[in-house]
Design a protein around this motif. Structure first.
Motif, PDB file in Angstrom:
ATOM      1  N   GLY A  70      30.495  10.426   1.924  1.00  0.00           N
ATOM      2  CA  GLY A  70      29.311   9.591   2.046  1.00  0.00           C
ATOM      3  C   GLY A  70      28.148  10.062   1.204  1.00  0.00           C
ATOM      4  N   ASP A  71      28.276  11.161   0.488  1.00  0.00           N
ATOM      5  CA  ASP A  71      27.165  11.703  -0.300  1.00  0.00           C
ATOM      6  C   ASP A  71      27.087  10.992  -1.654  1.00  0.00           C
ATOM      7  OD1 ASP A  71      25.080  13.205  -1.185  1.00  0.00           O
ATOM      8  OD2 ASP A  71      26.227  15.066  -1.418  1.00  0.00           O
ATOM      9  N   ALA A  72      26.100  10.111  -1.801  1.00  0.00           N
ATOM     10  CA  ALA A  72      25.960   9.313  -3.024  1.00  0.00           C
ATOM     11  C   ALA A  72      25.550  10.175  -4.210  1.00  0.00           C
ATOM     12  CB  ALA A  72      24.960   8.191  -2.823  1.00  0.00           C
ATOM     13  N   ARG A 103      37.545  12.159  -7.149  1.00  0.00           N
ATOM     14  CA  ARG A 103      38.360  11.540  -6.089  1.00  0.00           C
ATOM     15  C   ARG A 103      37.884  11.999  -4.707  1.00  0.00           C
ATOM     16  NH1 ARG A 103      43.355   9.018  -7.470  1.00  0.00           N
ATOM     17  NH2 ARG A 103      44.037   9.528  -9.554  1.00  0.00           N
ATOM     18  N   ARG A 104      37.588  13.279  -4.565  1.00  0.00           N
ATOM     19  CA  ARG A 104      37.137  13.802  -3.267  1.00  0.00           C
ATOM     20  C   ARG A 104      35.800  13.199  -2.860  1.00  0.00           C
ATOM     21  NH1 ARG A 104      38.440  18.958  -5.004  1.00  0.00           N
ATOM     22  NH2 ARG A 104      36.225  19.381  -5.281  1.00  0.00           N
ATOM     23  N   PRO A 108      32.746   3.521  -6.103  1.00  0.00           N
ATOM     24  CA  PRO A 108      33.645   4.437  -5.376  1.00  0.00           C
ATOM     25  C   PRO A 108      34.966   3.825  -4.902  1.00  0.00           C
ATOM     26  CG  PRO A 108      31.393   4.752  -4.638  1.00  0.00           C
ATOM     27  CD  PRO A 108      31.383   3.572  -5.562  1.00  0.00           C
ATOM     28  N   PRO A 109      34.997   2.577  -4.391  1.00  0.00           N
ATOM     29  CA  PRO A 109      36.293   2.054  -3.946  1.00  0.00           C
ATOM     30  C   PRO A 109      37.310   1.851  -5.074  1.00  0.00           C
ATOM     31  CG  PRO A 109      34.504   0.794  -2.951  1.00  0.00           C
ATOM     32  CD  PRO A 109      33.893   1.705  -3.970  1.00  0.00           C
ATOM     33  N   ALA A 110      36.848   1.736  -6.328  1.00  0.00           N
ATOM     34  CA  ALA A 110      37.759   1.485  -7.442  1.00  0.00           C
ATOM     35  C   ALA A 110      38.167   2.746  -8.180  1.00  0.00           C
ATOM     36  CB  ALA A 110      37.115   0.511  -8.422  1.00  0.00           C
ATOM     37  N   VAL A 111      37.562   3.874  -7.843  1.00  0.00           N
ATOM     38  CA  VAL A 111      37.794   5.109  -8.593  1.00  0.00           C
ATOM     39  C   VAL A 111      39.261   5.530  -8.553  1.00  0.00           C
ATOM     40  CG1 VAL A 111      37.304   7.590  -8.593  1.00  0.00           C
ATOM     41  CG2 VAL A 111      35.451   5.956  -8.506  1.00  0.00           C
TER      42      VAL A 111
END
Length: 174
Positions: free
Chosen positions: A137-139, A131-132, A105-108
């Protein structure tokens, strides 16, 4: 004097050419005479075997294209079912690659920015959703969005320009 030298050179080339033509003609006549003598000595069965083997051994006087097709005829090719299976496996591997690229997620955001910089790219609803959900926090929602975006990006990436841009960003980040 230069004129005389050029005339001498031309004369030597013509003479050499005439000699070469005479030598080649003599060899060709000798070859056909030897072939005729050999064929007269062979019986019918042996002649058929020799003709078949000489047809294989005789070089093709065609072009490079005919040589290419002759070489290609010797190769094994996939049956249609095997080709279809291989294409499906390649597609699955490409989707798995996209899922792996989009799984962090941090690299998306950086990956999607690099993909959007490619001239042929259109922003899709799947990438907006990804992106949203990357910031949330929903994996489970993120995994679903990444899977959908991976399938869409793979389908749109005909020339593999998007995946090259994404992998380039990942290389720079590491």
């Amino acid at each position: 004097m230069a004129v005389t030298a050029s005339k001498v050179t031309r004369f030597d080339q013509r003479g050499a050419r005439k000699n070469r033509v005479a030598r080649v003609s003599a060899k060709a006549a000798g070859r056909t005479k030897r072939d005729d003598d050999r064929e007269a000595e062979l019986d019918d069965e042996t002649r058929e075997e020799v003709d078949a083997s000489s047809a294989k051994a005789r070089p093709d006087n065609g072009t490079y294209l005919s040589m290419y097709f002759r070489d290609m005829a010797l190769l094994d090719v996939l049956r249609p079912e095997e080709e279809f299976t291989a294409a499906r496996e390649i597609e699955a591997l490409e989707i798995m690659l996209w899922e792996a690229v989009l799984s962090h997620p941090p690299a998306v955001d950086r990956v999607l920015d690099a993909v959007q910089a490619v001239p042929d790219h259109r922003v899709t609803s799947e990438s907006k959703t990804l992106r949203r959900t990357a910031g949330g926090g929903d994996a489970k929602a993120f995994v679903r969005a990444a899977t959908r975006a991976a399938r869409r990006l793979r389908a749109d990436d005909v020339d593999h320009l998007f995946v090259e841009a994404a992998l380039g960003v990942i290389d720079r980040m590491t």
